[in-house]
Scaffold this motif. Structure first.
Motif, PDB file in Angstrom:
ATOM      1  N   PHE A 151     138.055  57.716  44.843  1.00 54.57           N
ATOM      2  CA  PHE A 151     139.877  58.214  43.792  1.00 54.57           C
ATOM      3  C   PHE A 151     140.822  57.254  43.773  1.00 54.57           C
ATOM      4  CE2 PHE A 151     141.170  59.429  48.388  1.00 54.57           C
ATOM      5  CZ  PHE A 151     143.115  58.535  48.120  1.00 54.57           C
ATOM      6  N   GLU A 152     140.474  56.354  44.746  1.00 52.24           N
ATOM      7  CA  GLU A 152     141.695  55.317  44.574  1.00 52.24           C
ATOM      8  C   GLU A 152     141.285  54.093  43.636  1.00 52.24           C
ATOM      9  OE1 GLU A 152     145.324  54.787  45.715  1.00 52.24           O
ATOM     10  OE2 GLU A 152     144.959  55.726  48.043  1.00 52.24           O
ATOM     11  N   ALA A 155     142.107  56.412  40.658  1.00 43.41           N
ATOM     12  CA  ALA A 155     143.493  55.905  39.870  1.00 43.41           C
ATOM     13  C   ALA A 155     143.865  54.967  39.040  1.00 43.41           C
ATOM     14  CB  ALA A 155     144.526  56.077  41.148  1.00 43.41           C
ATOM     15  N   THR A 156     143.438  53.330  40.384  1.00 40.19           N
ATOM     16  CA  THR A 156     143.849  52.843  39.507  1.00 40.19           C
ATOM     17  C   THR A 156     143.272  52.444  37.907  1.00 40.19           C
ATOM     18  OG1 THR A 156     143.677  51.160  41.512  1.00 40.19           O
ATOM     19  CG2 THR A 156     143.162  49.684  39.571  1.00 40.19           C
ATOM     20  N   GLU A 159     145.618  54.417  35.863  1.00 39.45           N
ATOM     21  CA  GLU A 159     146.874  53.773  35.780  1.00 39.45           C
ATOM     22  C   GLU A 159     147.160  52.101  35.014  1.00 39.45           C
ATOM     23  OE1 GLU A 159     150.508  51.822  36.800  1.00 39.45           O
ATOM     24  OE2 GLU A 159     149.970  54.049  37.276  1.00 39.45           O
ATOM     25  N   GLN A 175     146.352  61.335  42.495  1.00 34.63           N
ATOM     26  CA  GLN A 175     146.537  60.102  43.801  1.00 34.63           C
ATOM     27  C   GLN A 175     147.515  60.312  45.507  1.00 34.63           C
ATOM     28  OE1 GLN A 175     147.923  56.095  43.496  1.00 34.63           O
ATOM     29  NE2 GLN A 175     146.215  54.963  43.836  1.00 34.63           N
ATOM     30  N   ARG A 179     145.849  61.302  48.447  1.00 34.94           N
ATOM     31  CA  ARG A 179     146.567  60.544  50.054  1.00 34.94           C
ATOM     32  C   ARG A 179     146.715  61.844  50.522  1.00 34.94           C
ATOM     33  NH1 ARG A 179     149.839  55.473  47.705  1.00 34.94           N
ATOM     34  NH2 ARG A 179     147.700  54.365  47.040  1.00 34.94           N
TER      35      ARG A 179
END
Length: 206
Positions: A151-152, A155-156, A159, A175, A179
């Motif tokens: 998921f990170e 998210a990046t 972004e 995100q 978290r």
């Protein structure tokens, strides 16, 4: 009976599932634009406020065009919302096979009307919402096995997507929420620490 906090979690998963499945309609846009967010700081509060601001600024045509460009594109969008791609670099790989096996063990199956593979972020959010609703003890296992590993990266990617405006706020919300979930579902983390990350959204559920 499902607790209020869990009901809120399920609603957020379903909201994310809907928004990552397709661009918001007028009703969803109005709902997001009218959310009342308590101004108490924190990642979740800021993420919700950014979603509210983005929903107020966008119109439906812009949202449709943004979703098409960011997630569909010509051949491929700027963002790939599939676990296999982020974990292995290719679609329809081992993470999808493992997910399908796990879903079968849990008695879950893909809706025949849905064309995307089950490792789409929307499908994973829907699975989590269902597990929460059923108060299943498999929530933690499912989350850490199928969402935590990538998921990170998703998210990046959101972004950094050139044409993501509204969806940049949705990616940041995802995100921050994931978290928070990661902390809550990690045994070594104390509940007292988890409870410092409250939602602070007054009227998420209609």
């Amino acid at each position: 009976m499902m607790e209020q906090a869990d009901a809120m979690r399920a609603e957020i998963y379903l909201l994310l599932a809907s928004l990552f499945r397709r661009a918001p309609n007028q009703e969803q846009k109005a709902f997001l634009a009218e959310l009342a967010v308590e101004e108490k700081g924190g990642a979740m509060s800021q993420a919700w406020q950014n979603v509210v601001d983005a929903a107020r600024q966008a119109n439906l045509n812009q949202l449709e065009e943004e979703y098409q460009t960011v997630f569909i594109g010509i051949g491929r969008g700027e963002v790939v919302p599939f676990a296999s791609w982020h974990i292995t670099g290719s679609l329809m790989e081992k993470p999808l096979a493992e997910l399908r096996q796990h879903m079968a063990e849990l008695g879950l199956s893909r809706n025949e009307a849905v064309k995307e593979p089950e490792d789409h972020i929307s499908a994973l959010c829907e699975c989590m919402a269902l597990l929460i609703t059923e108060t299943s003890d498999q929530q933690q296992v499912f989350f850490h096995r199928h969402i935590t590993p990538w998921f990170e990266k998703l998210a990046t990617q959101i972004e950094q997507a050139q044409h993501a405006y509204f969806y940049r706020s949705i990616g940041a919300l995802m995100q921050a929420f994931f978290r928070r979930e990661q902390i809550a579902m990690t045994p070594s983390m104390s509940m007292s620490k988890h409870n410092t990350h409250t939602m602070r959204v007054k009227n998420l559920v209609k």
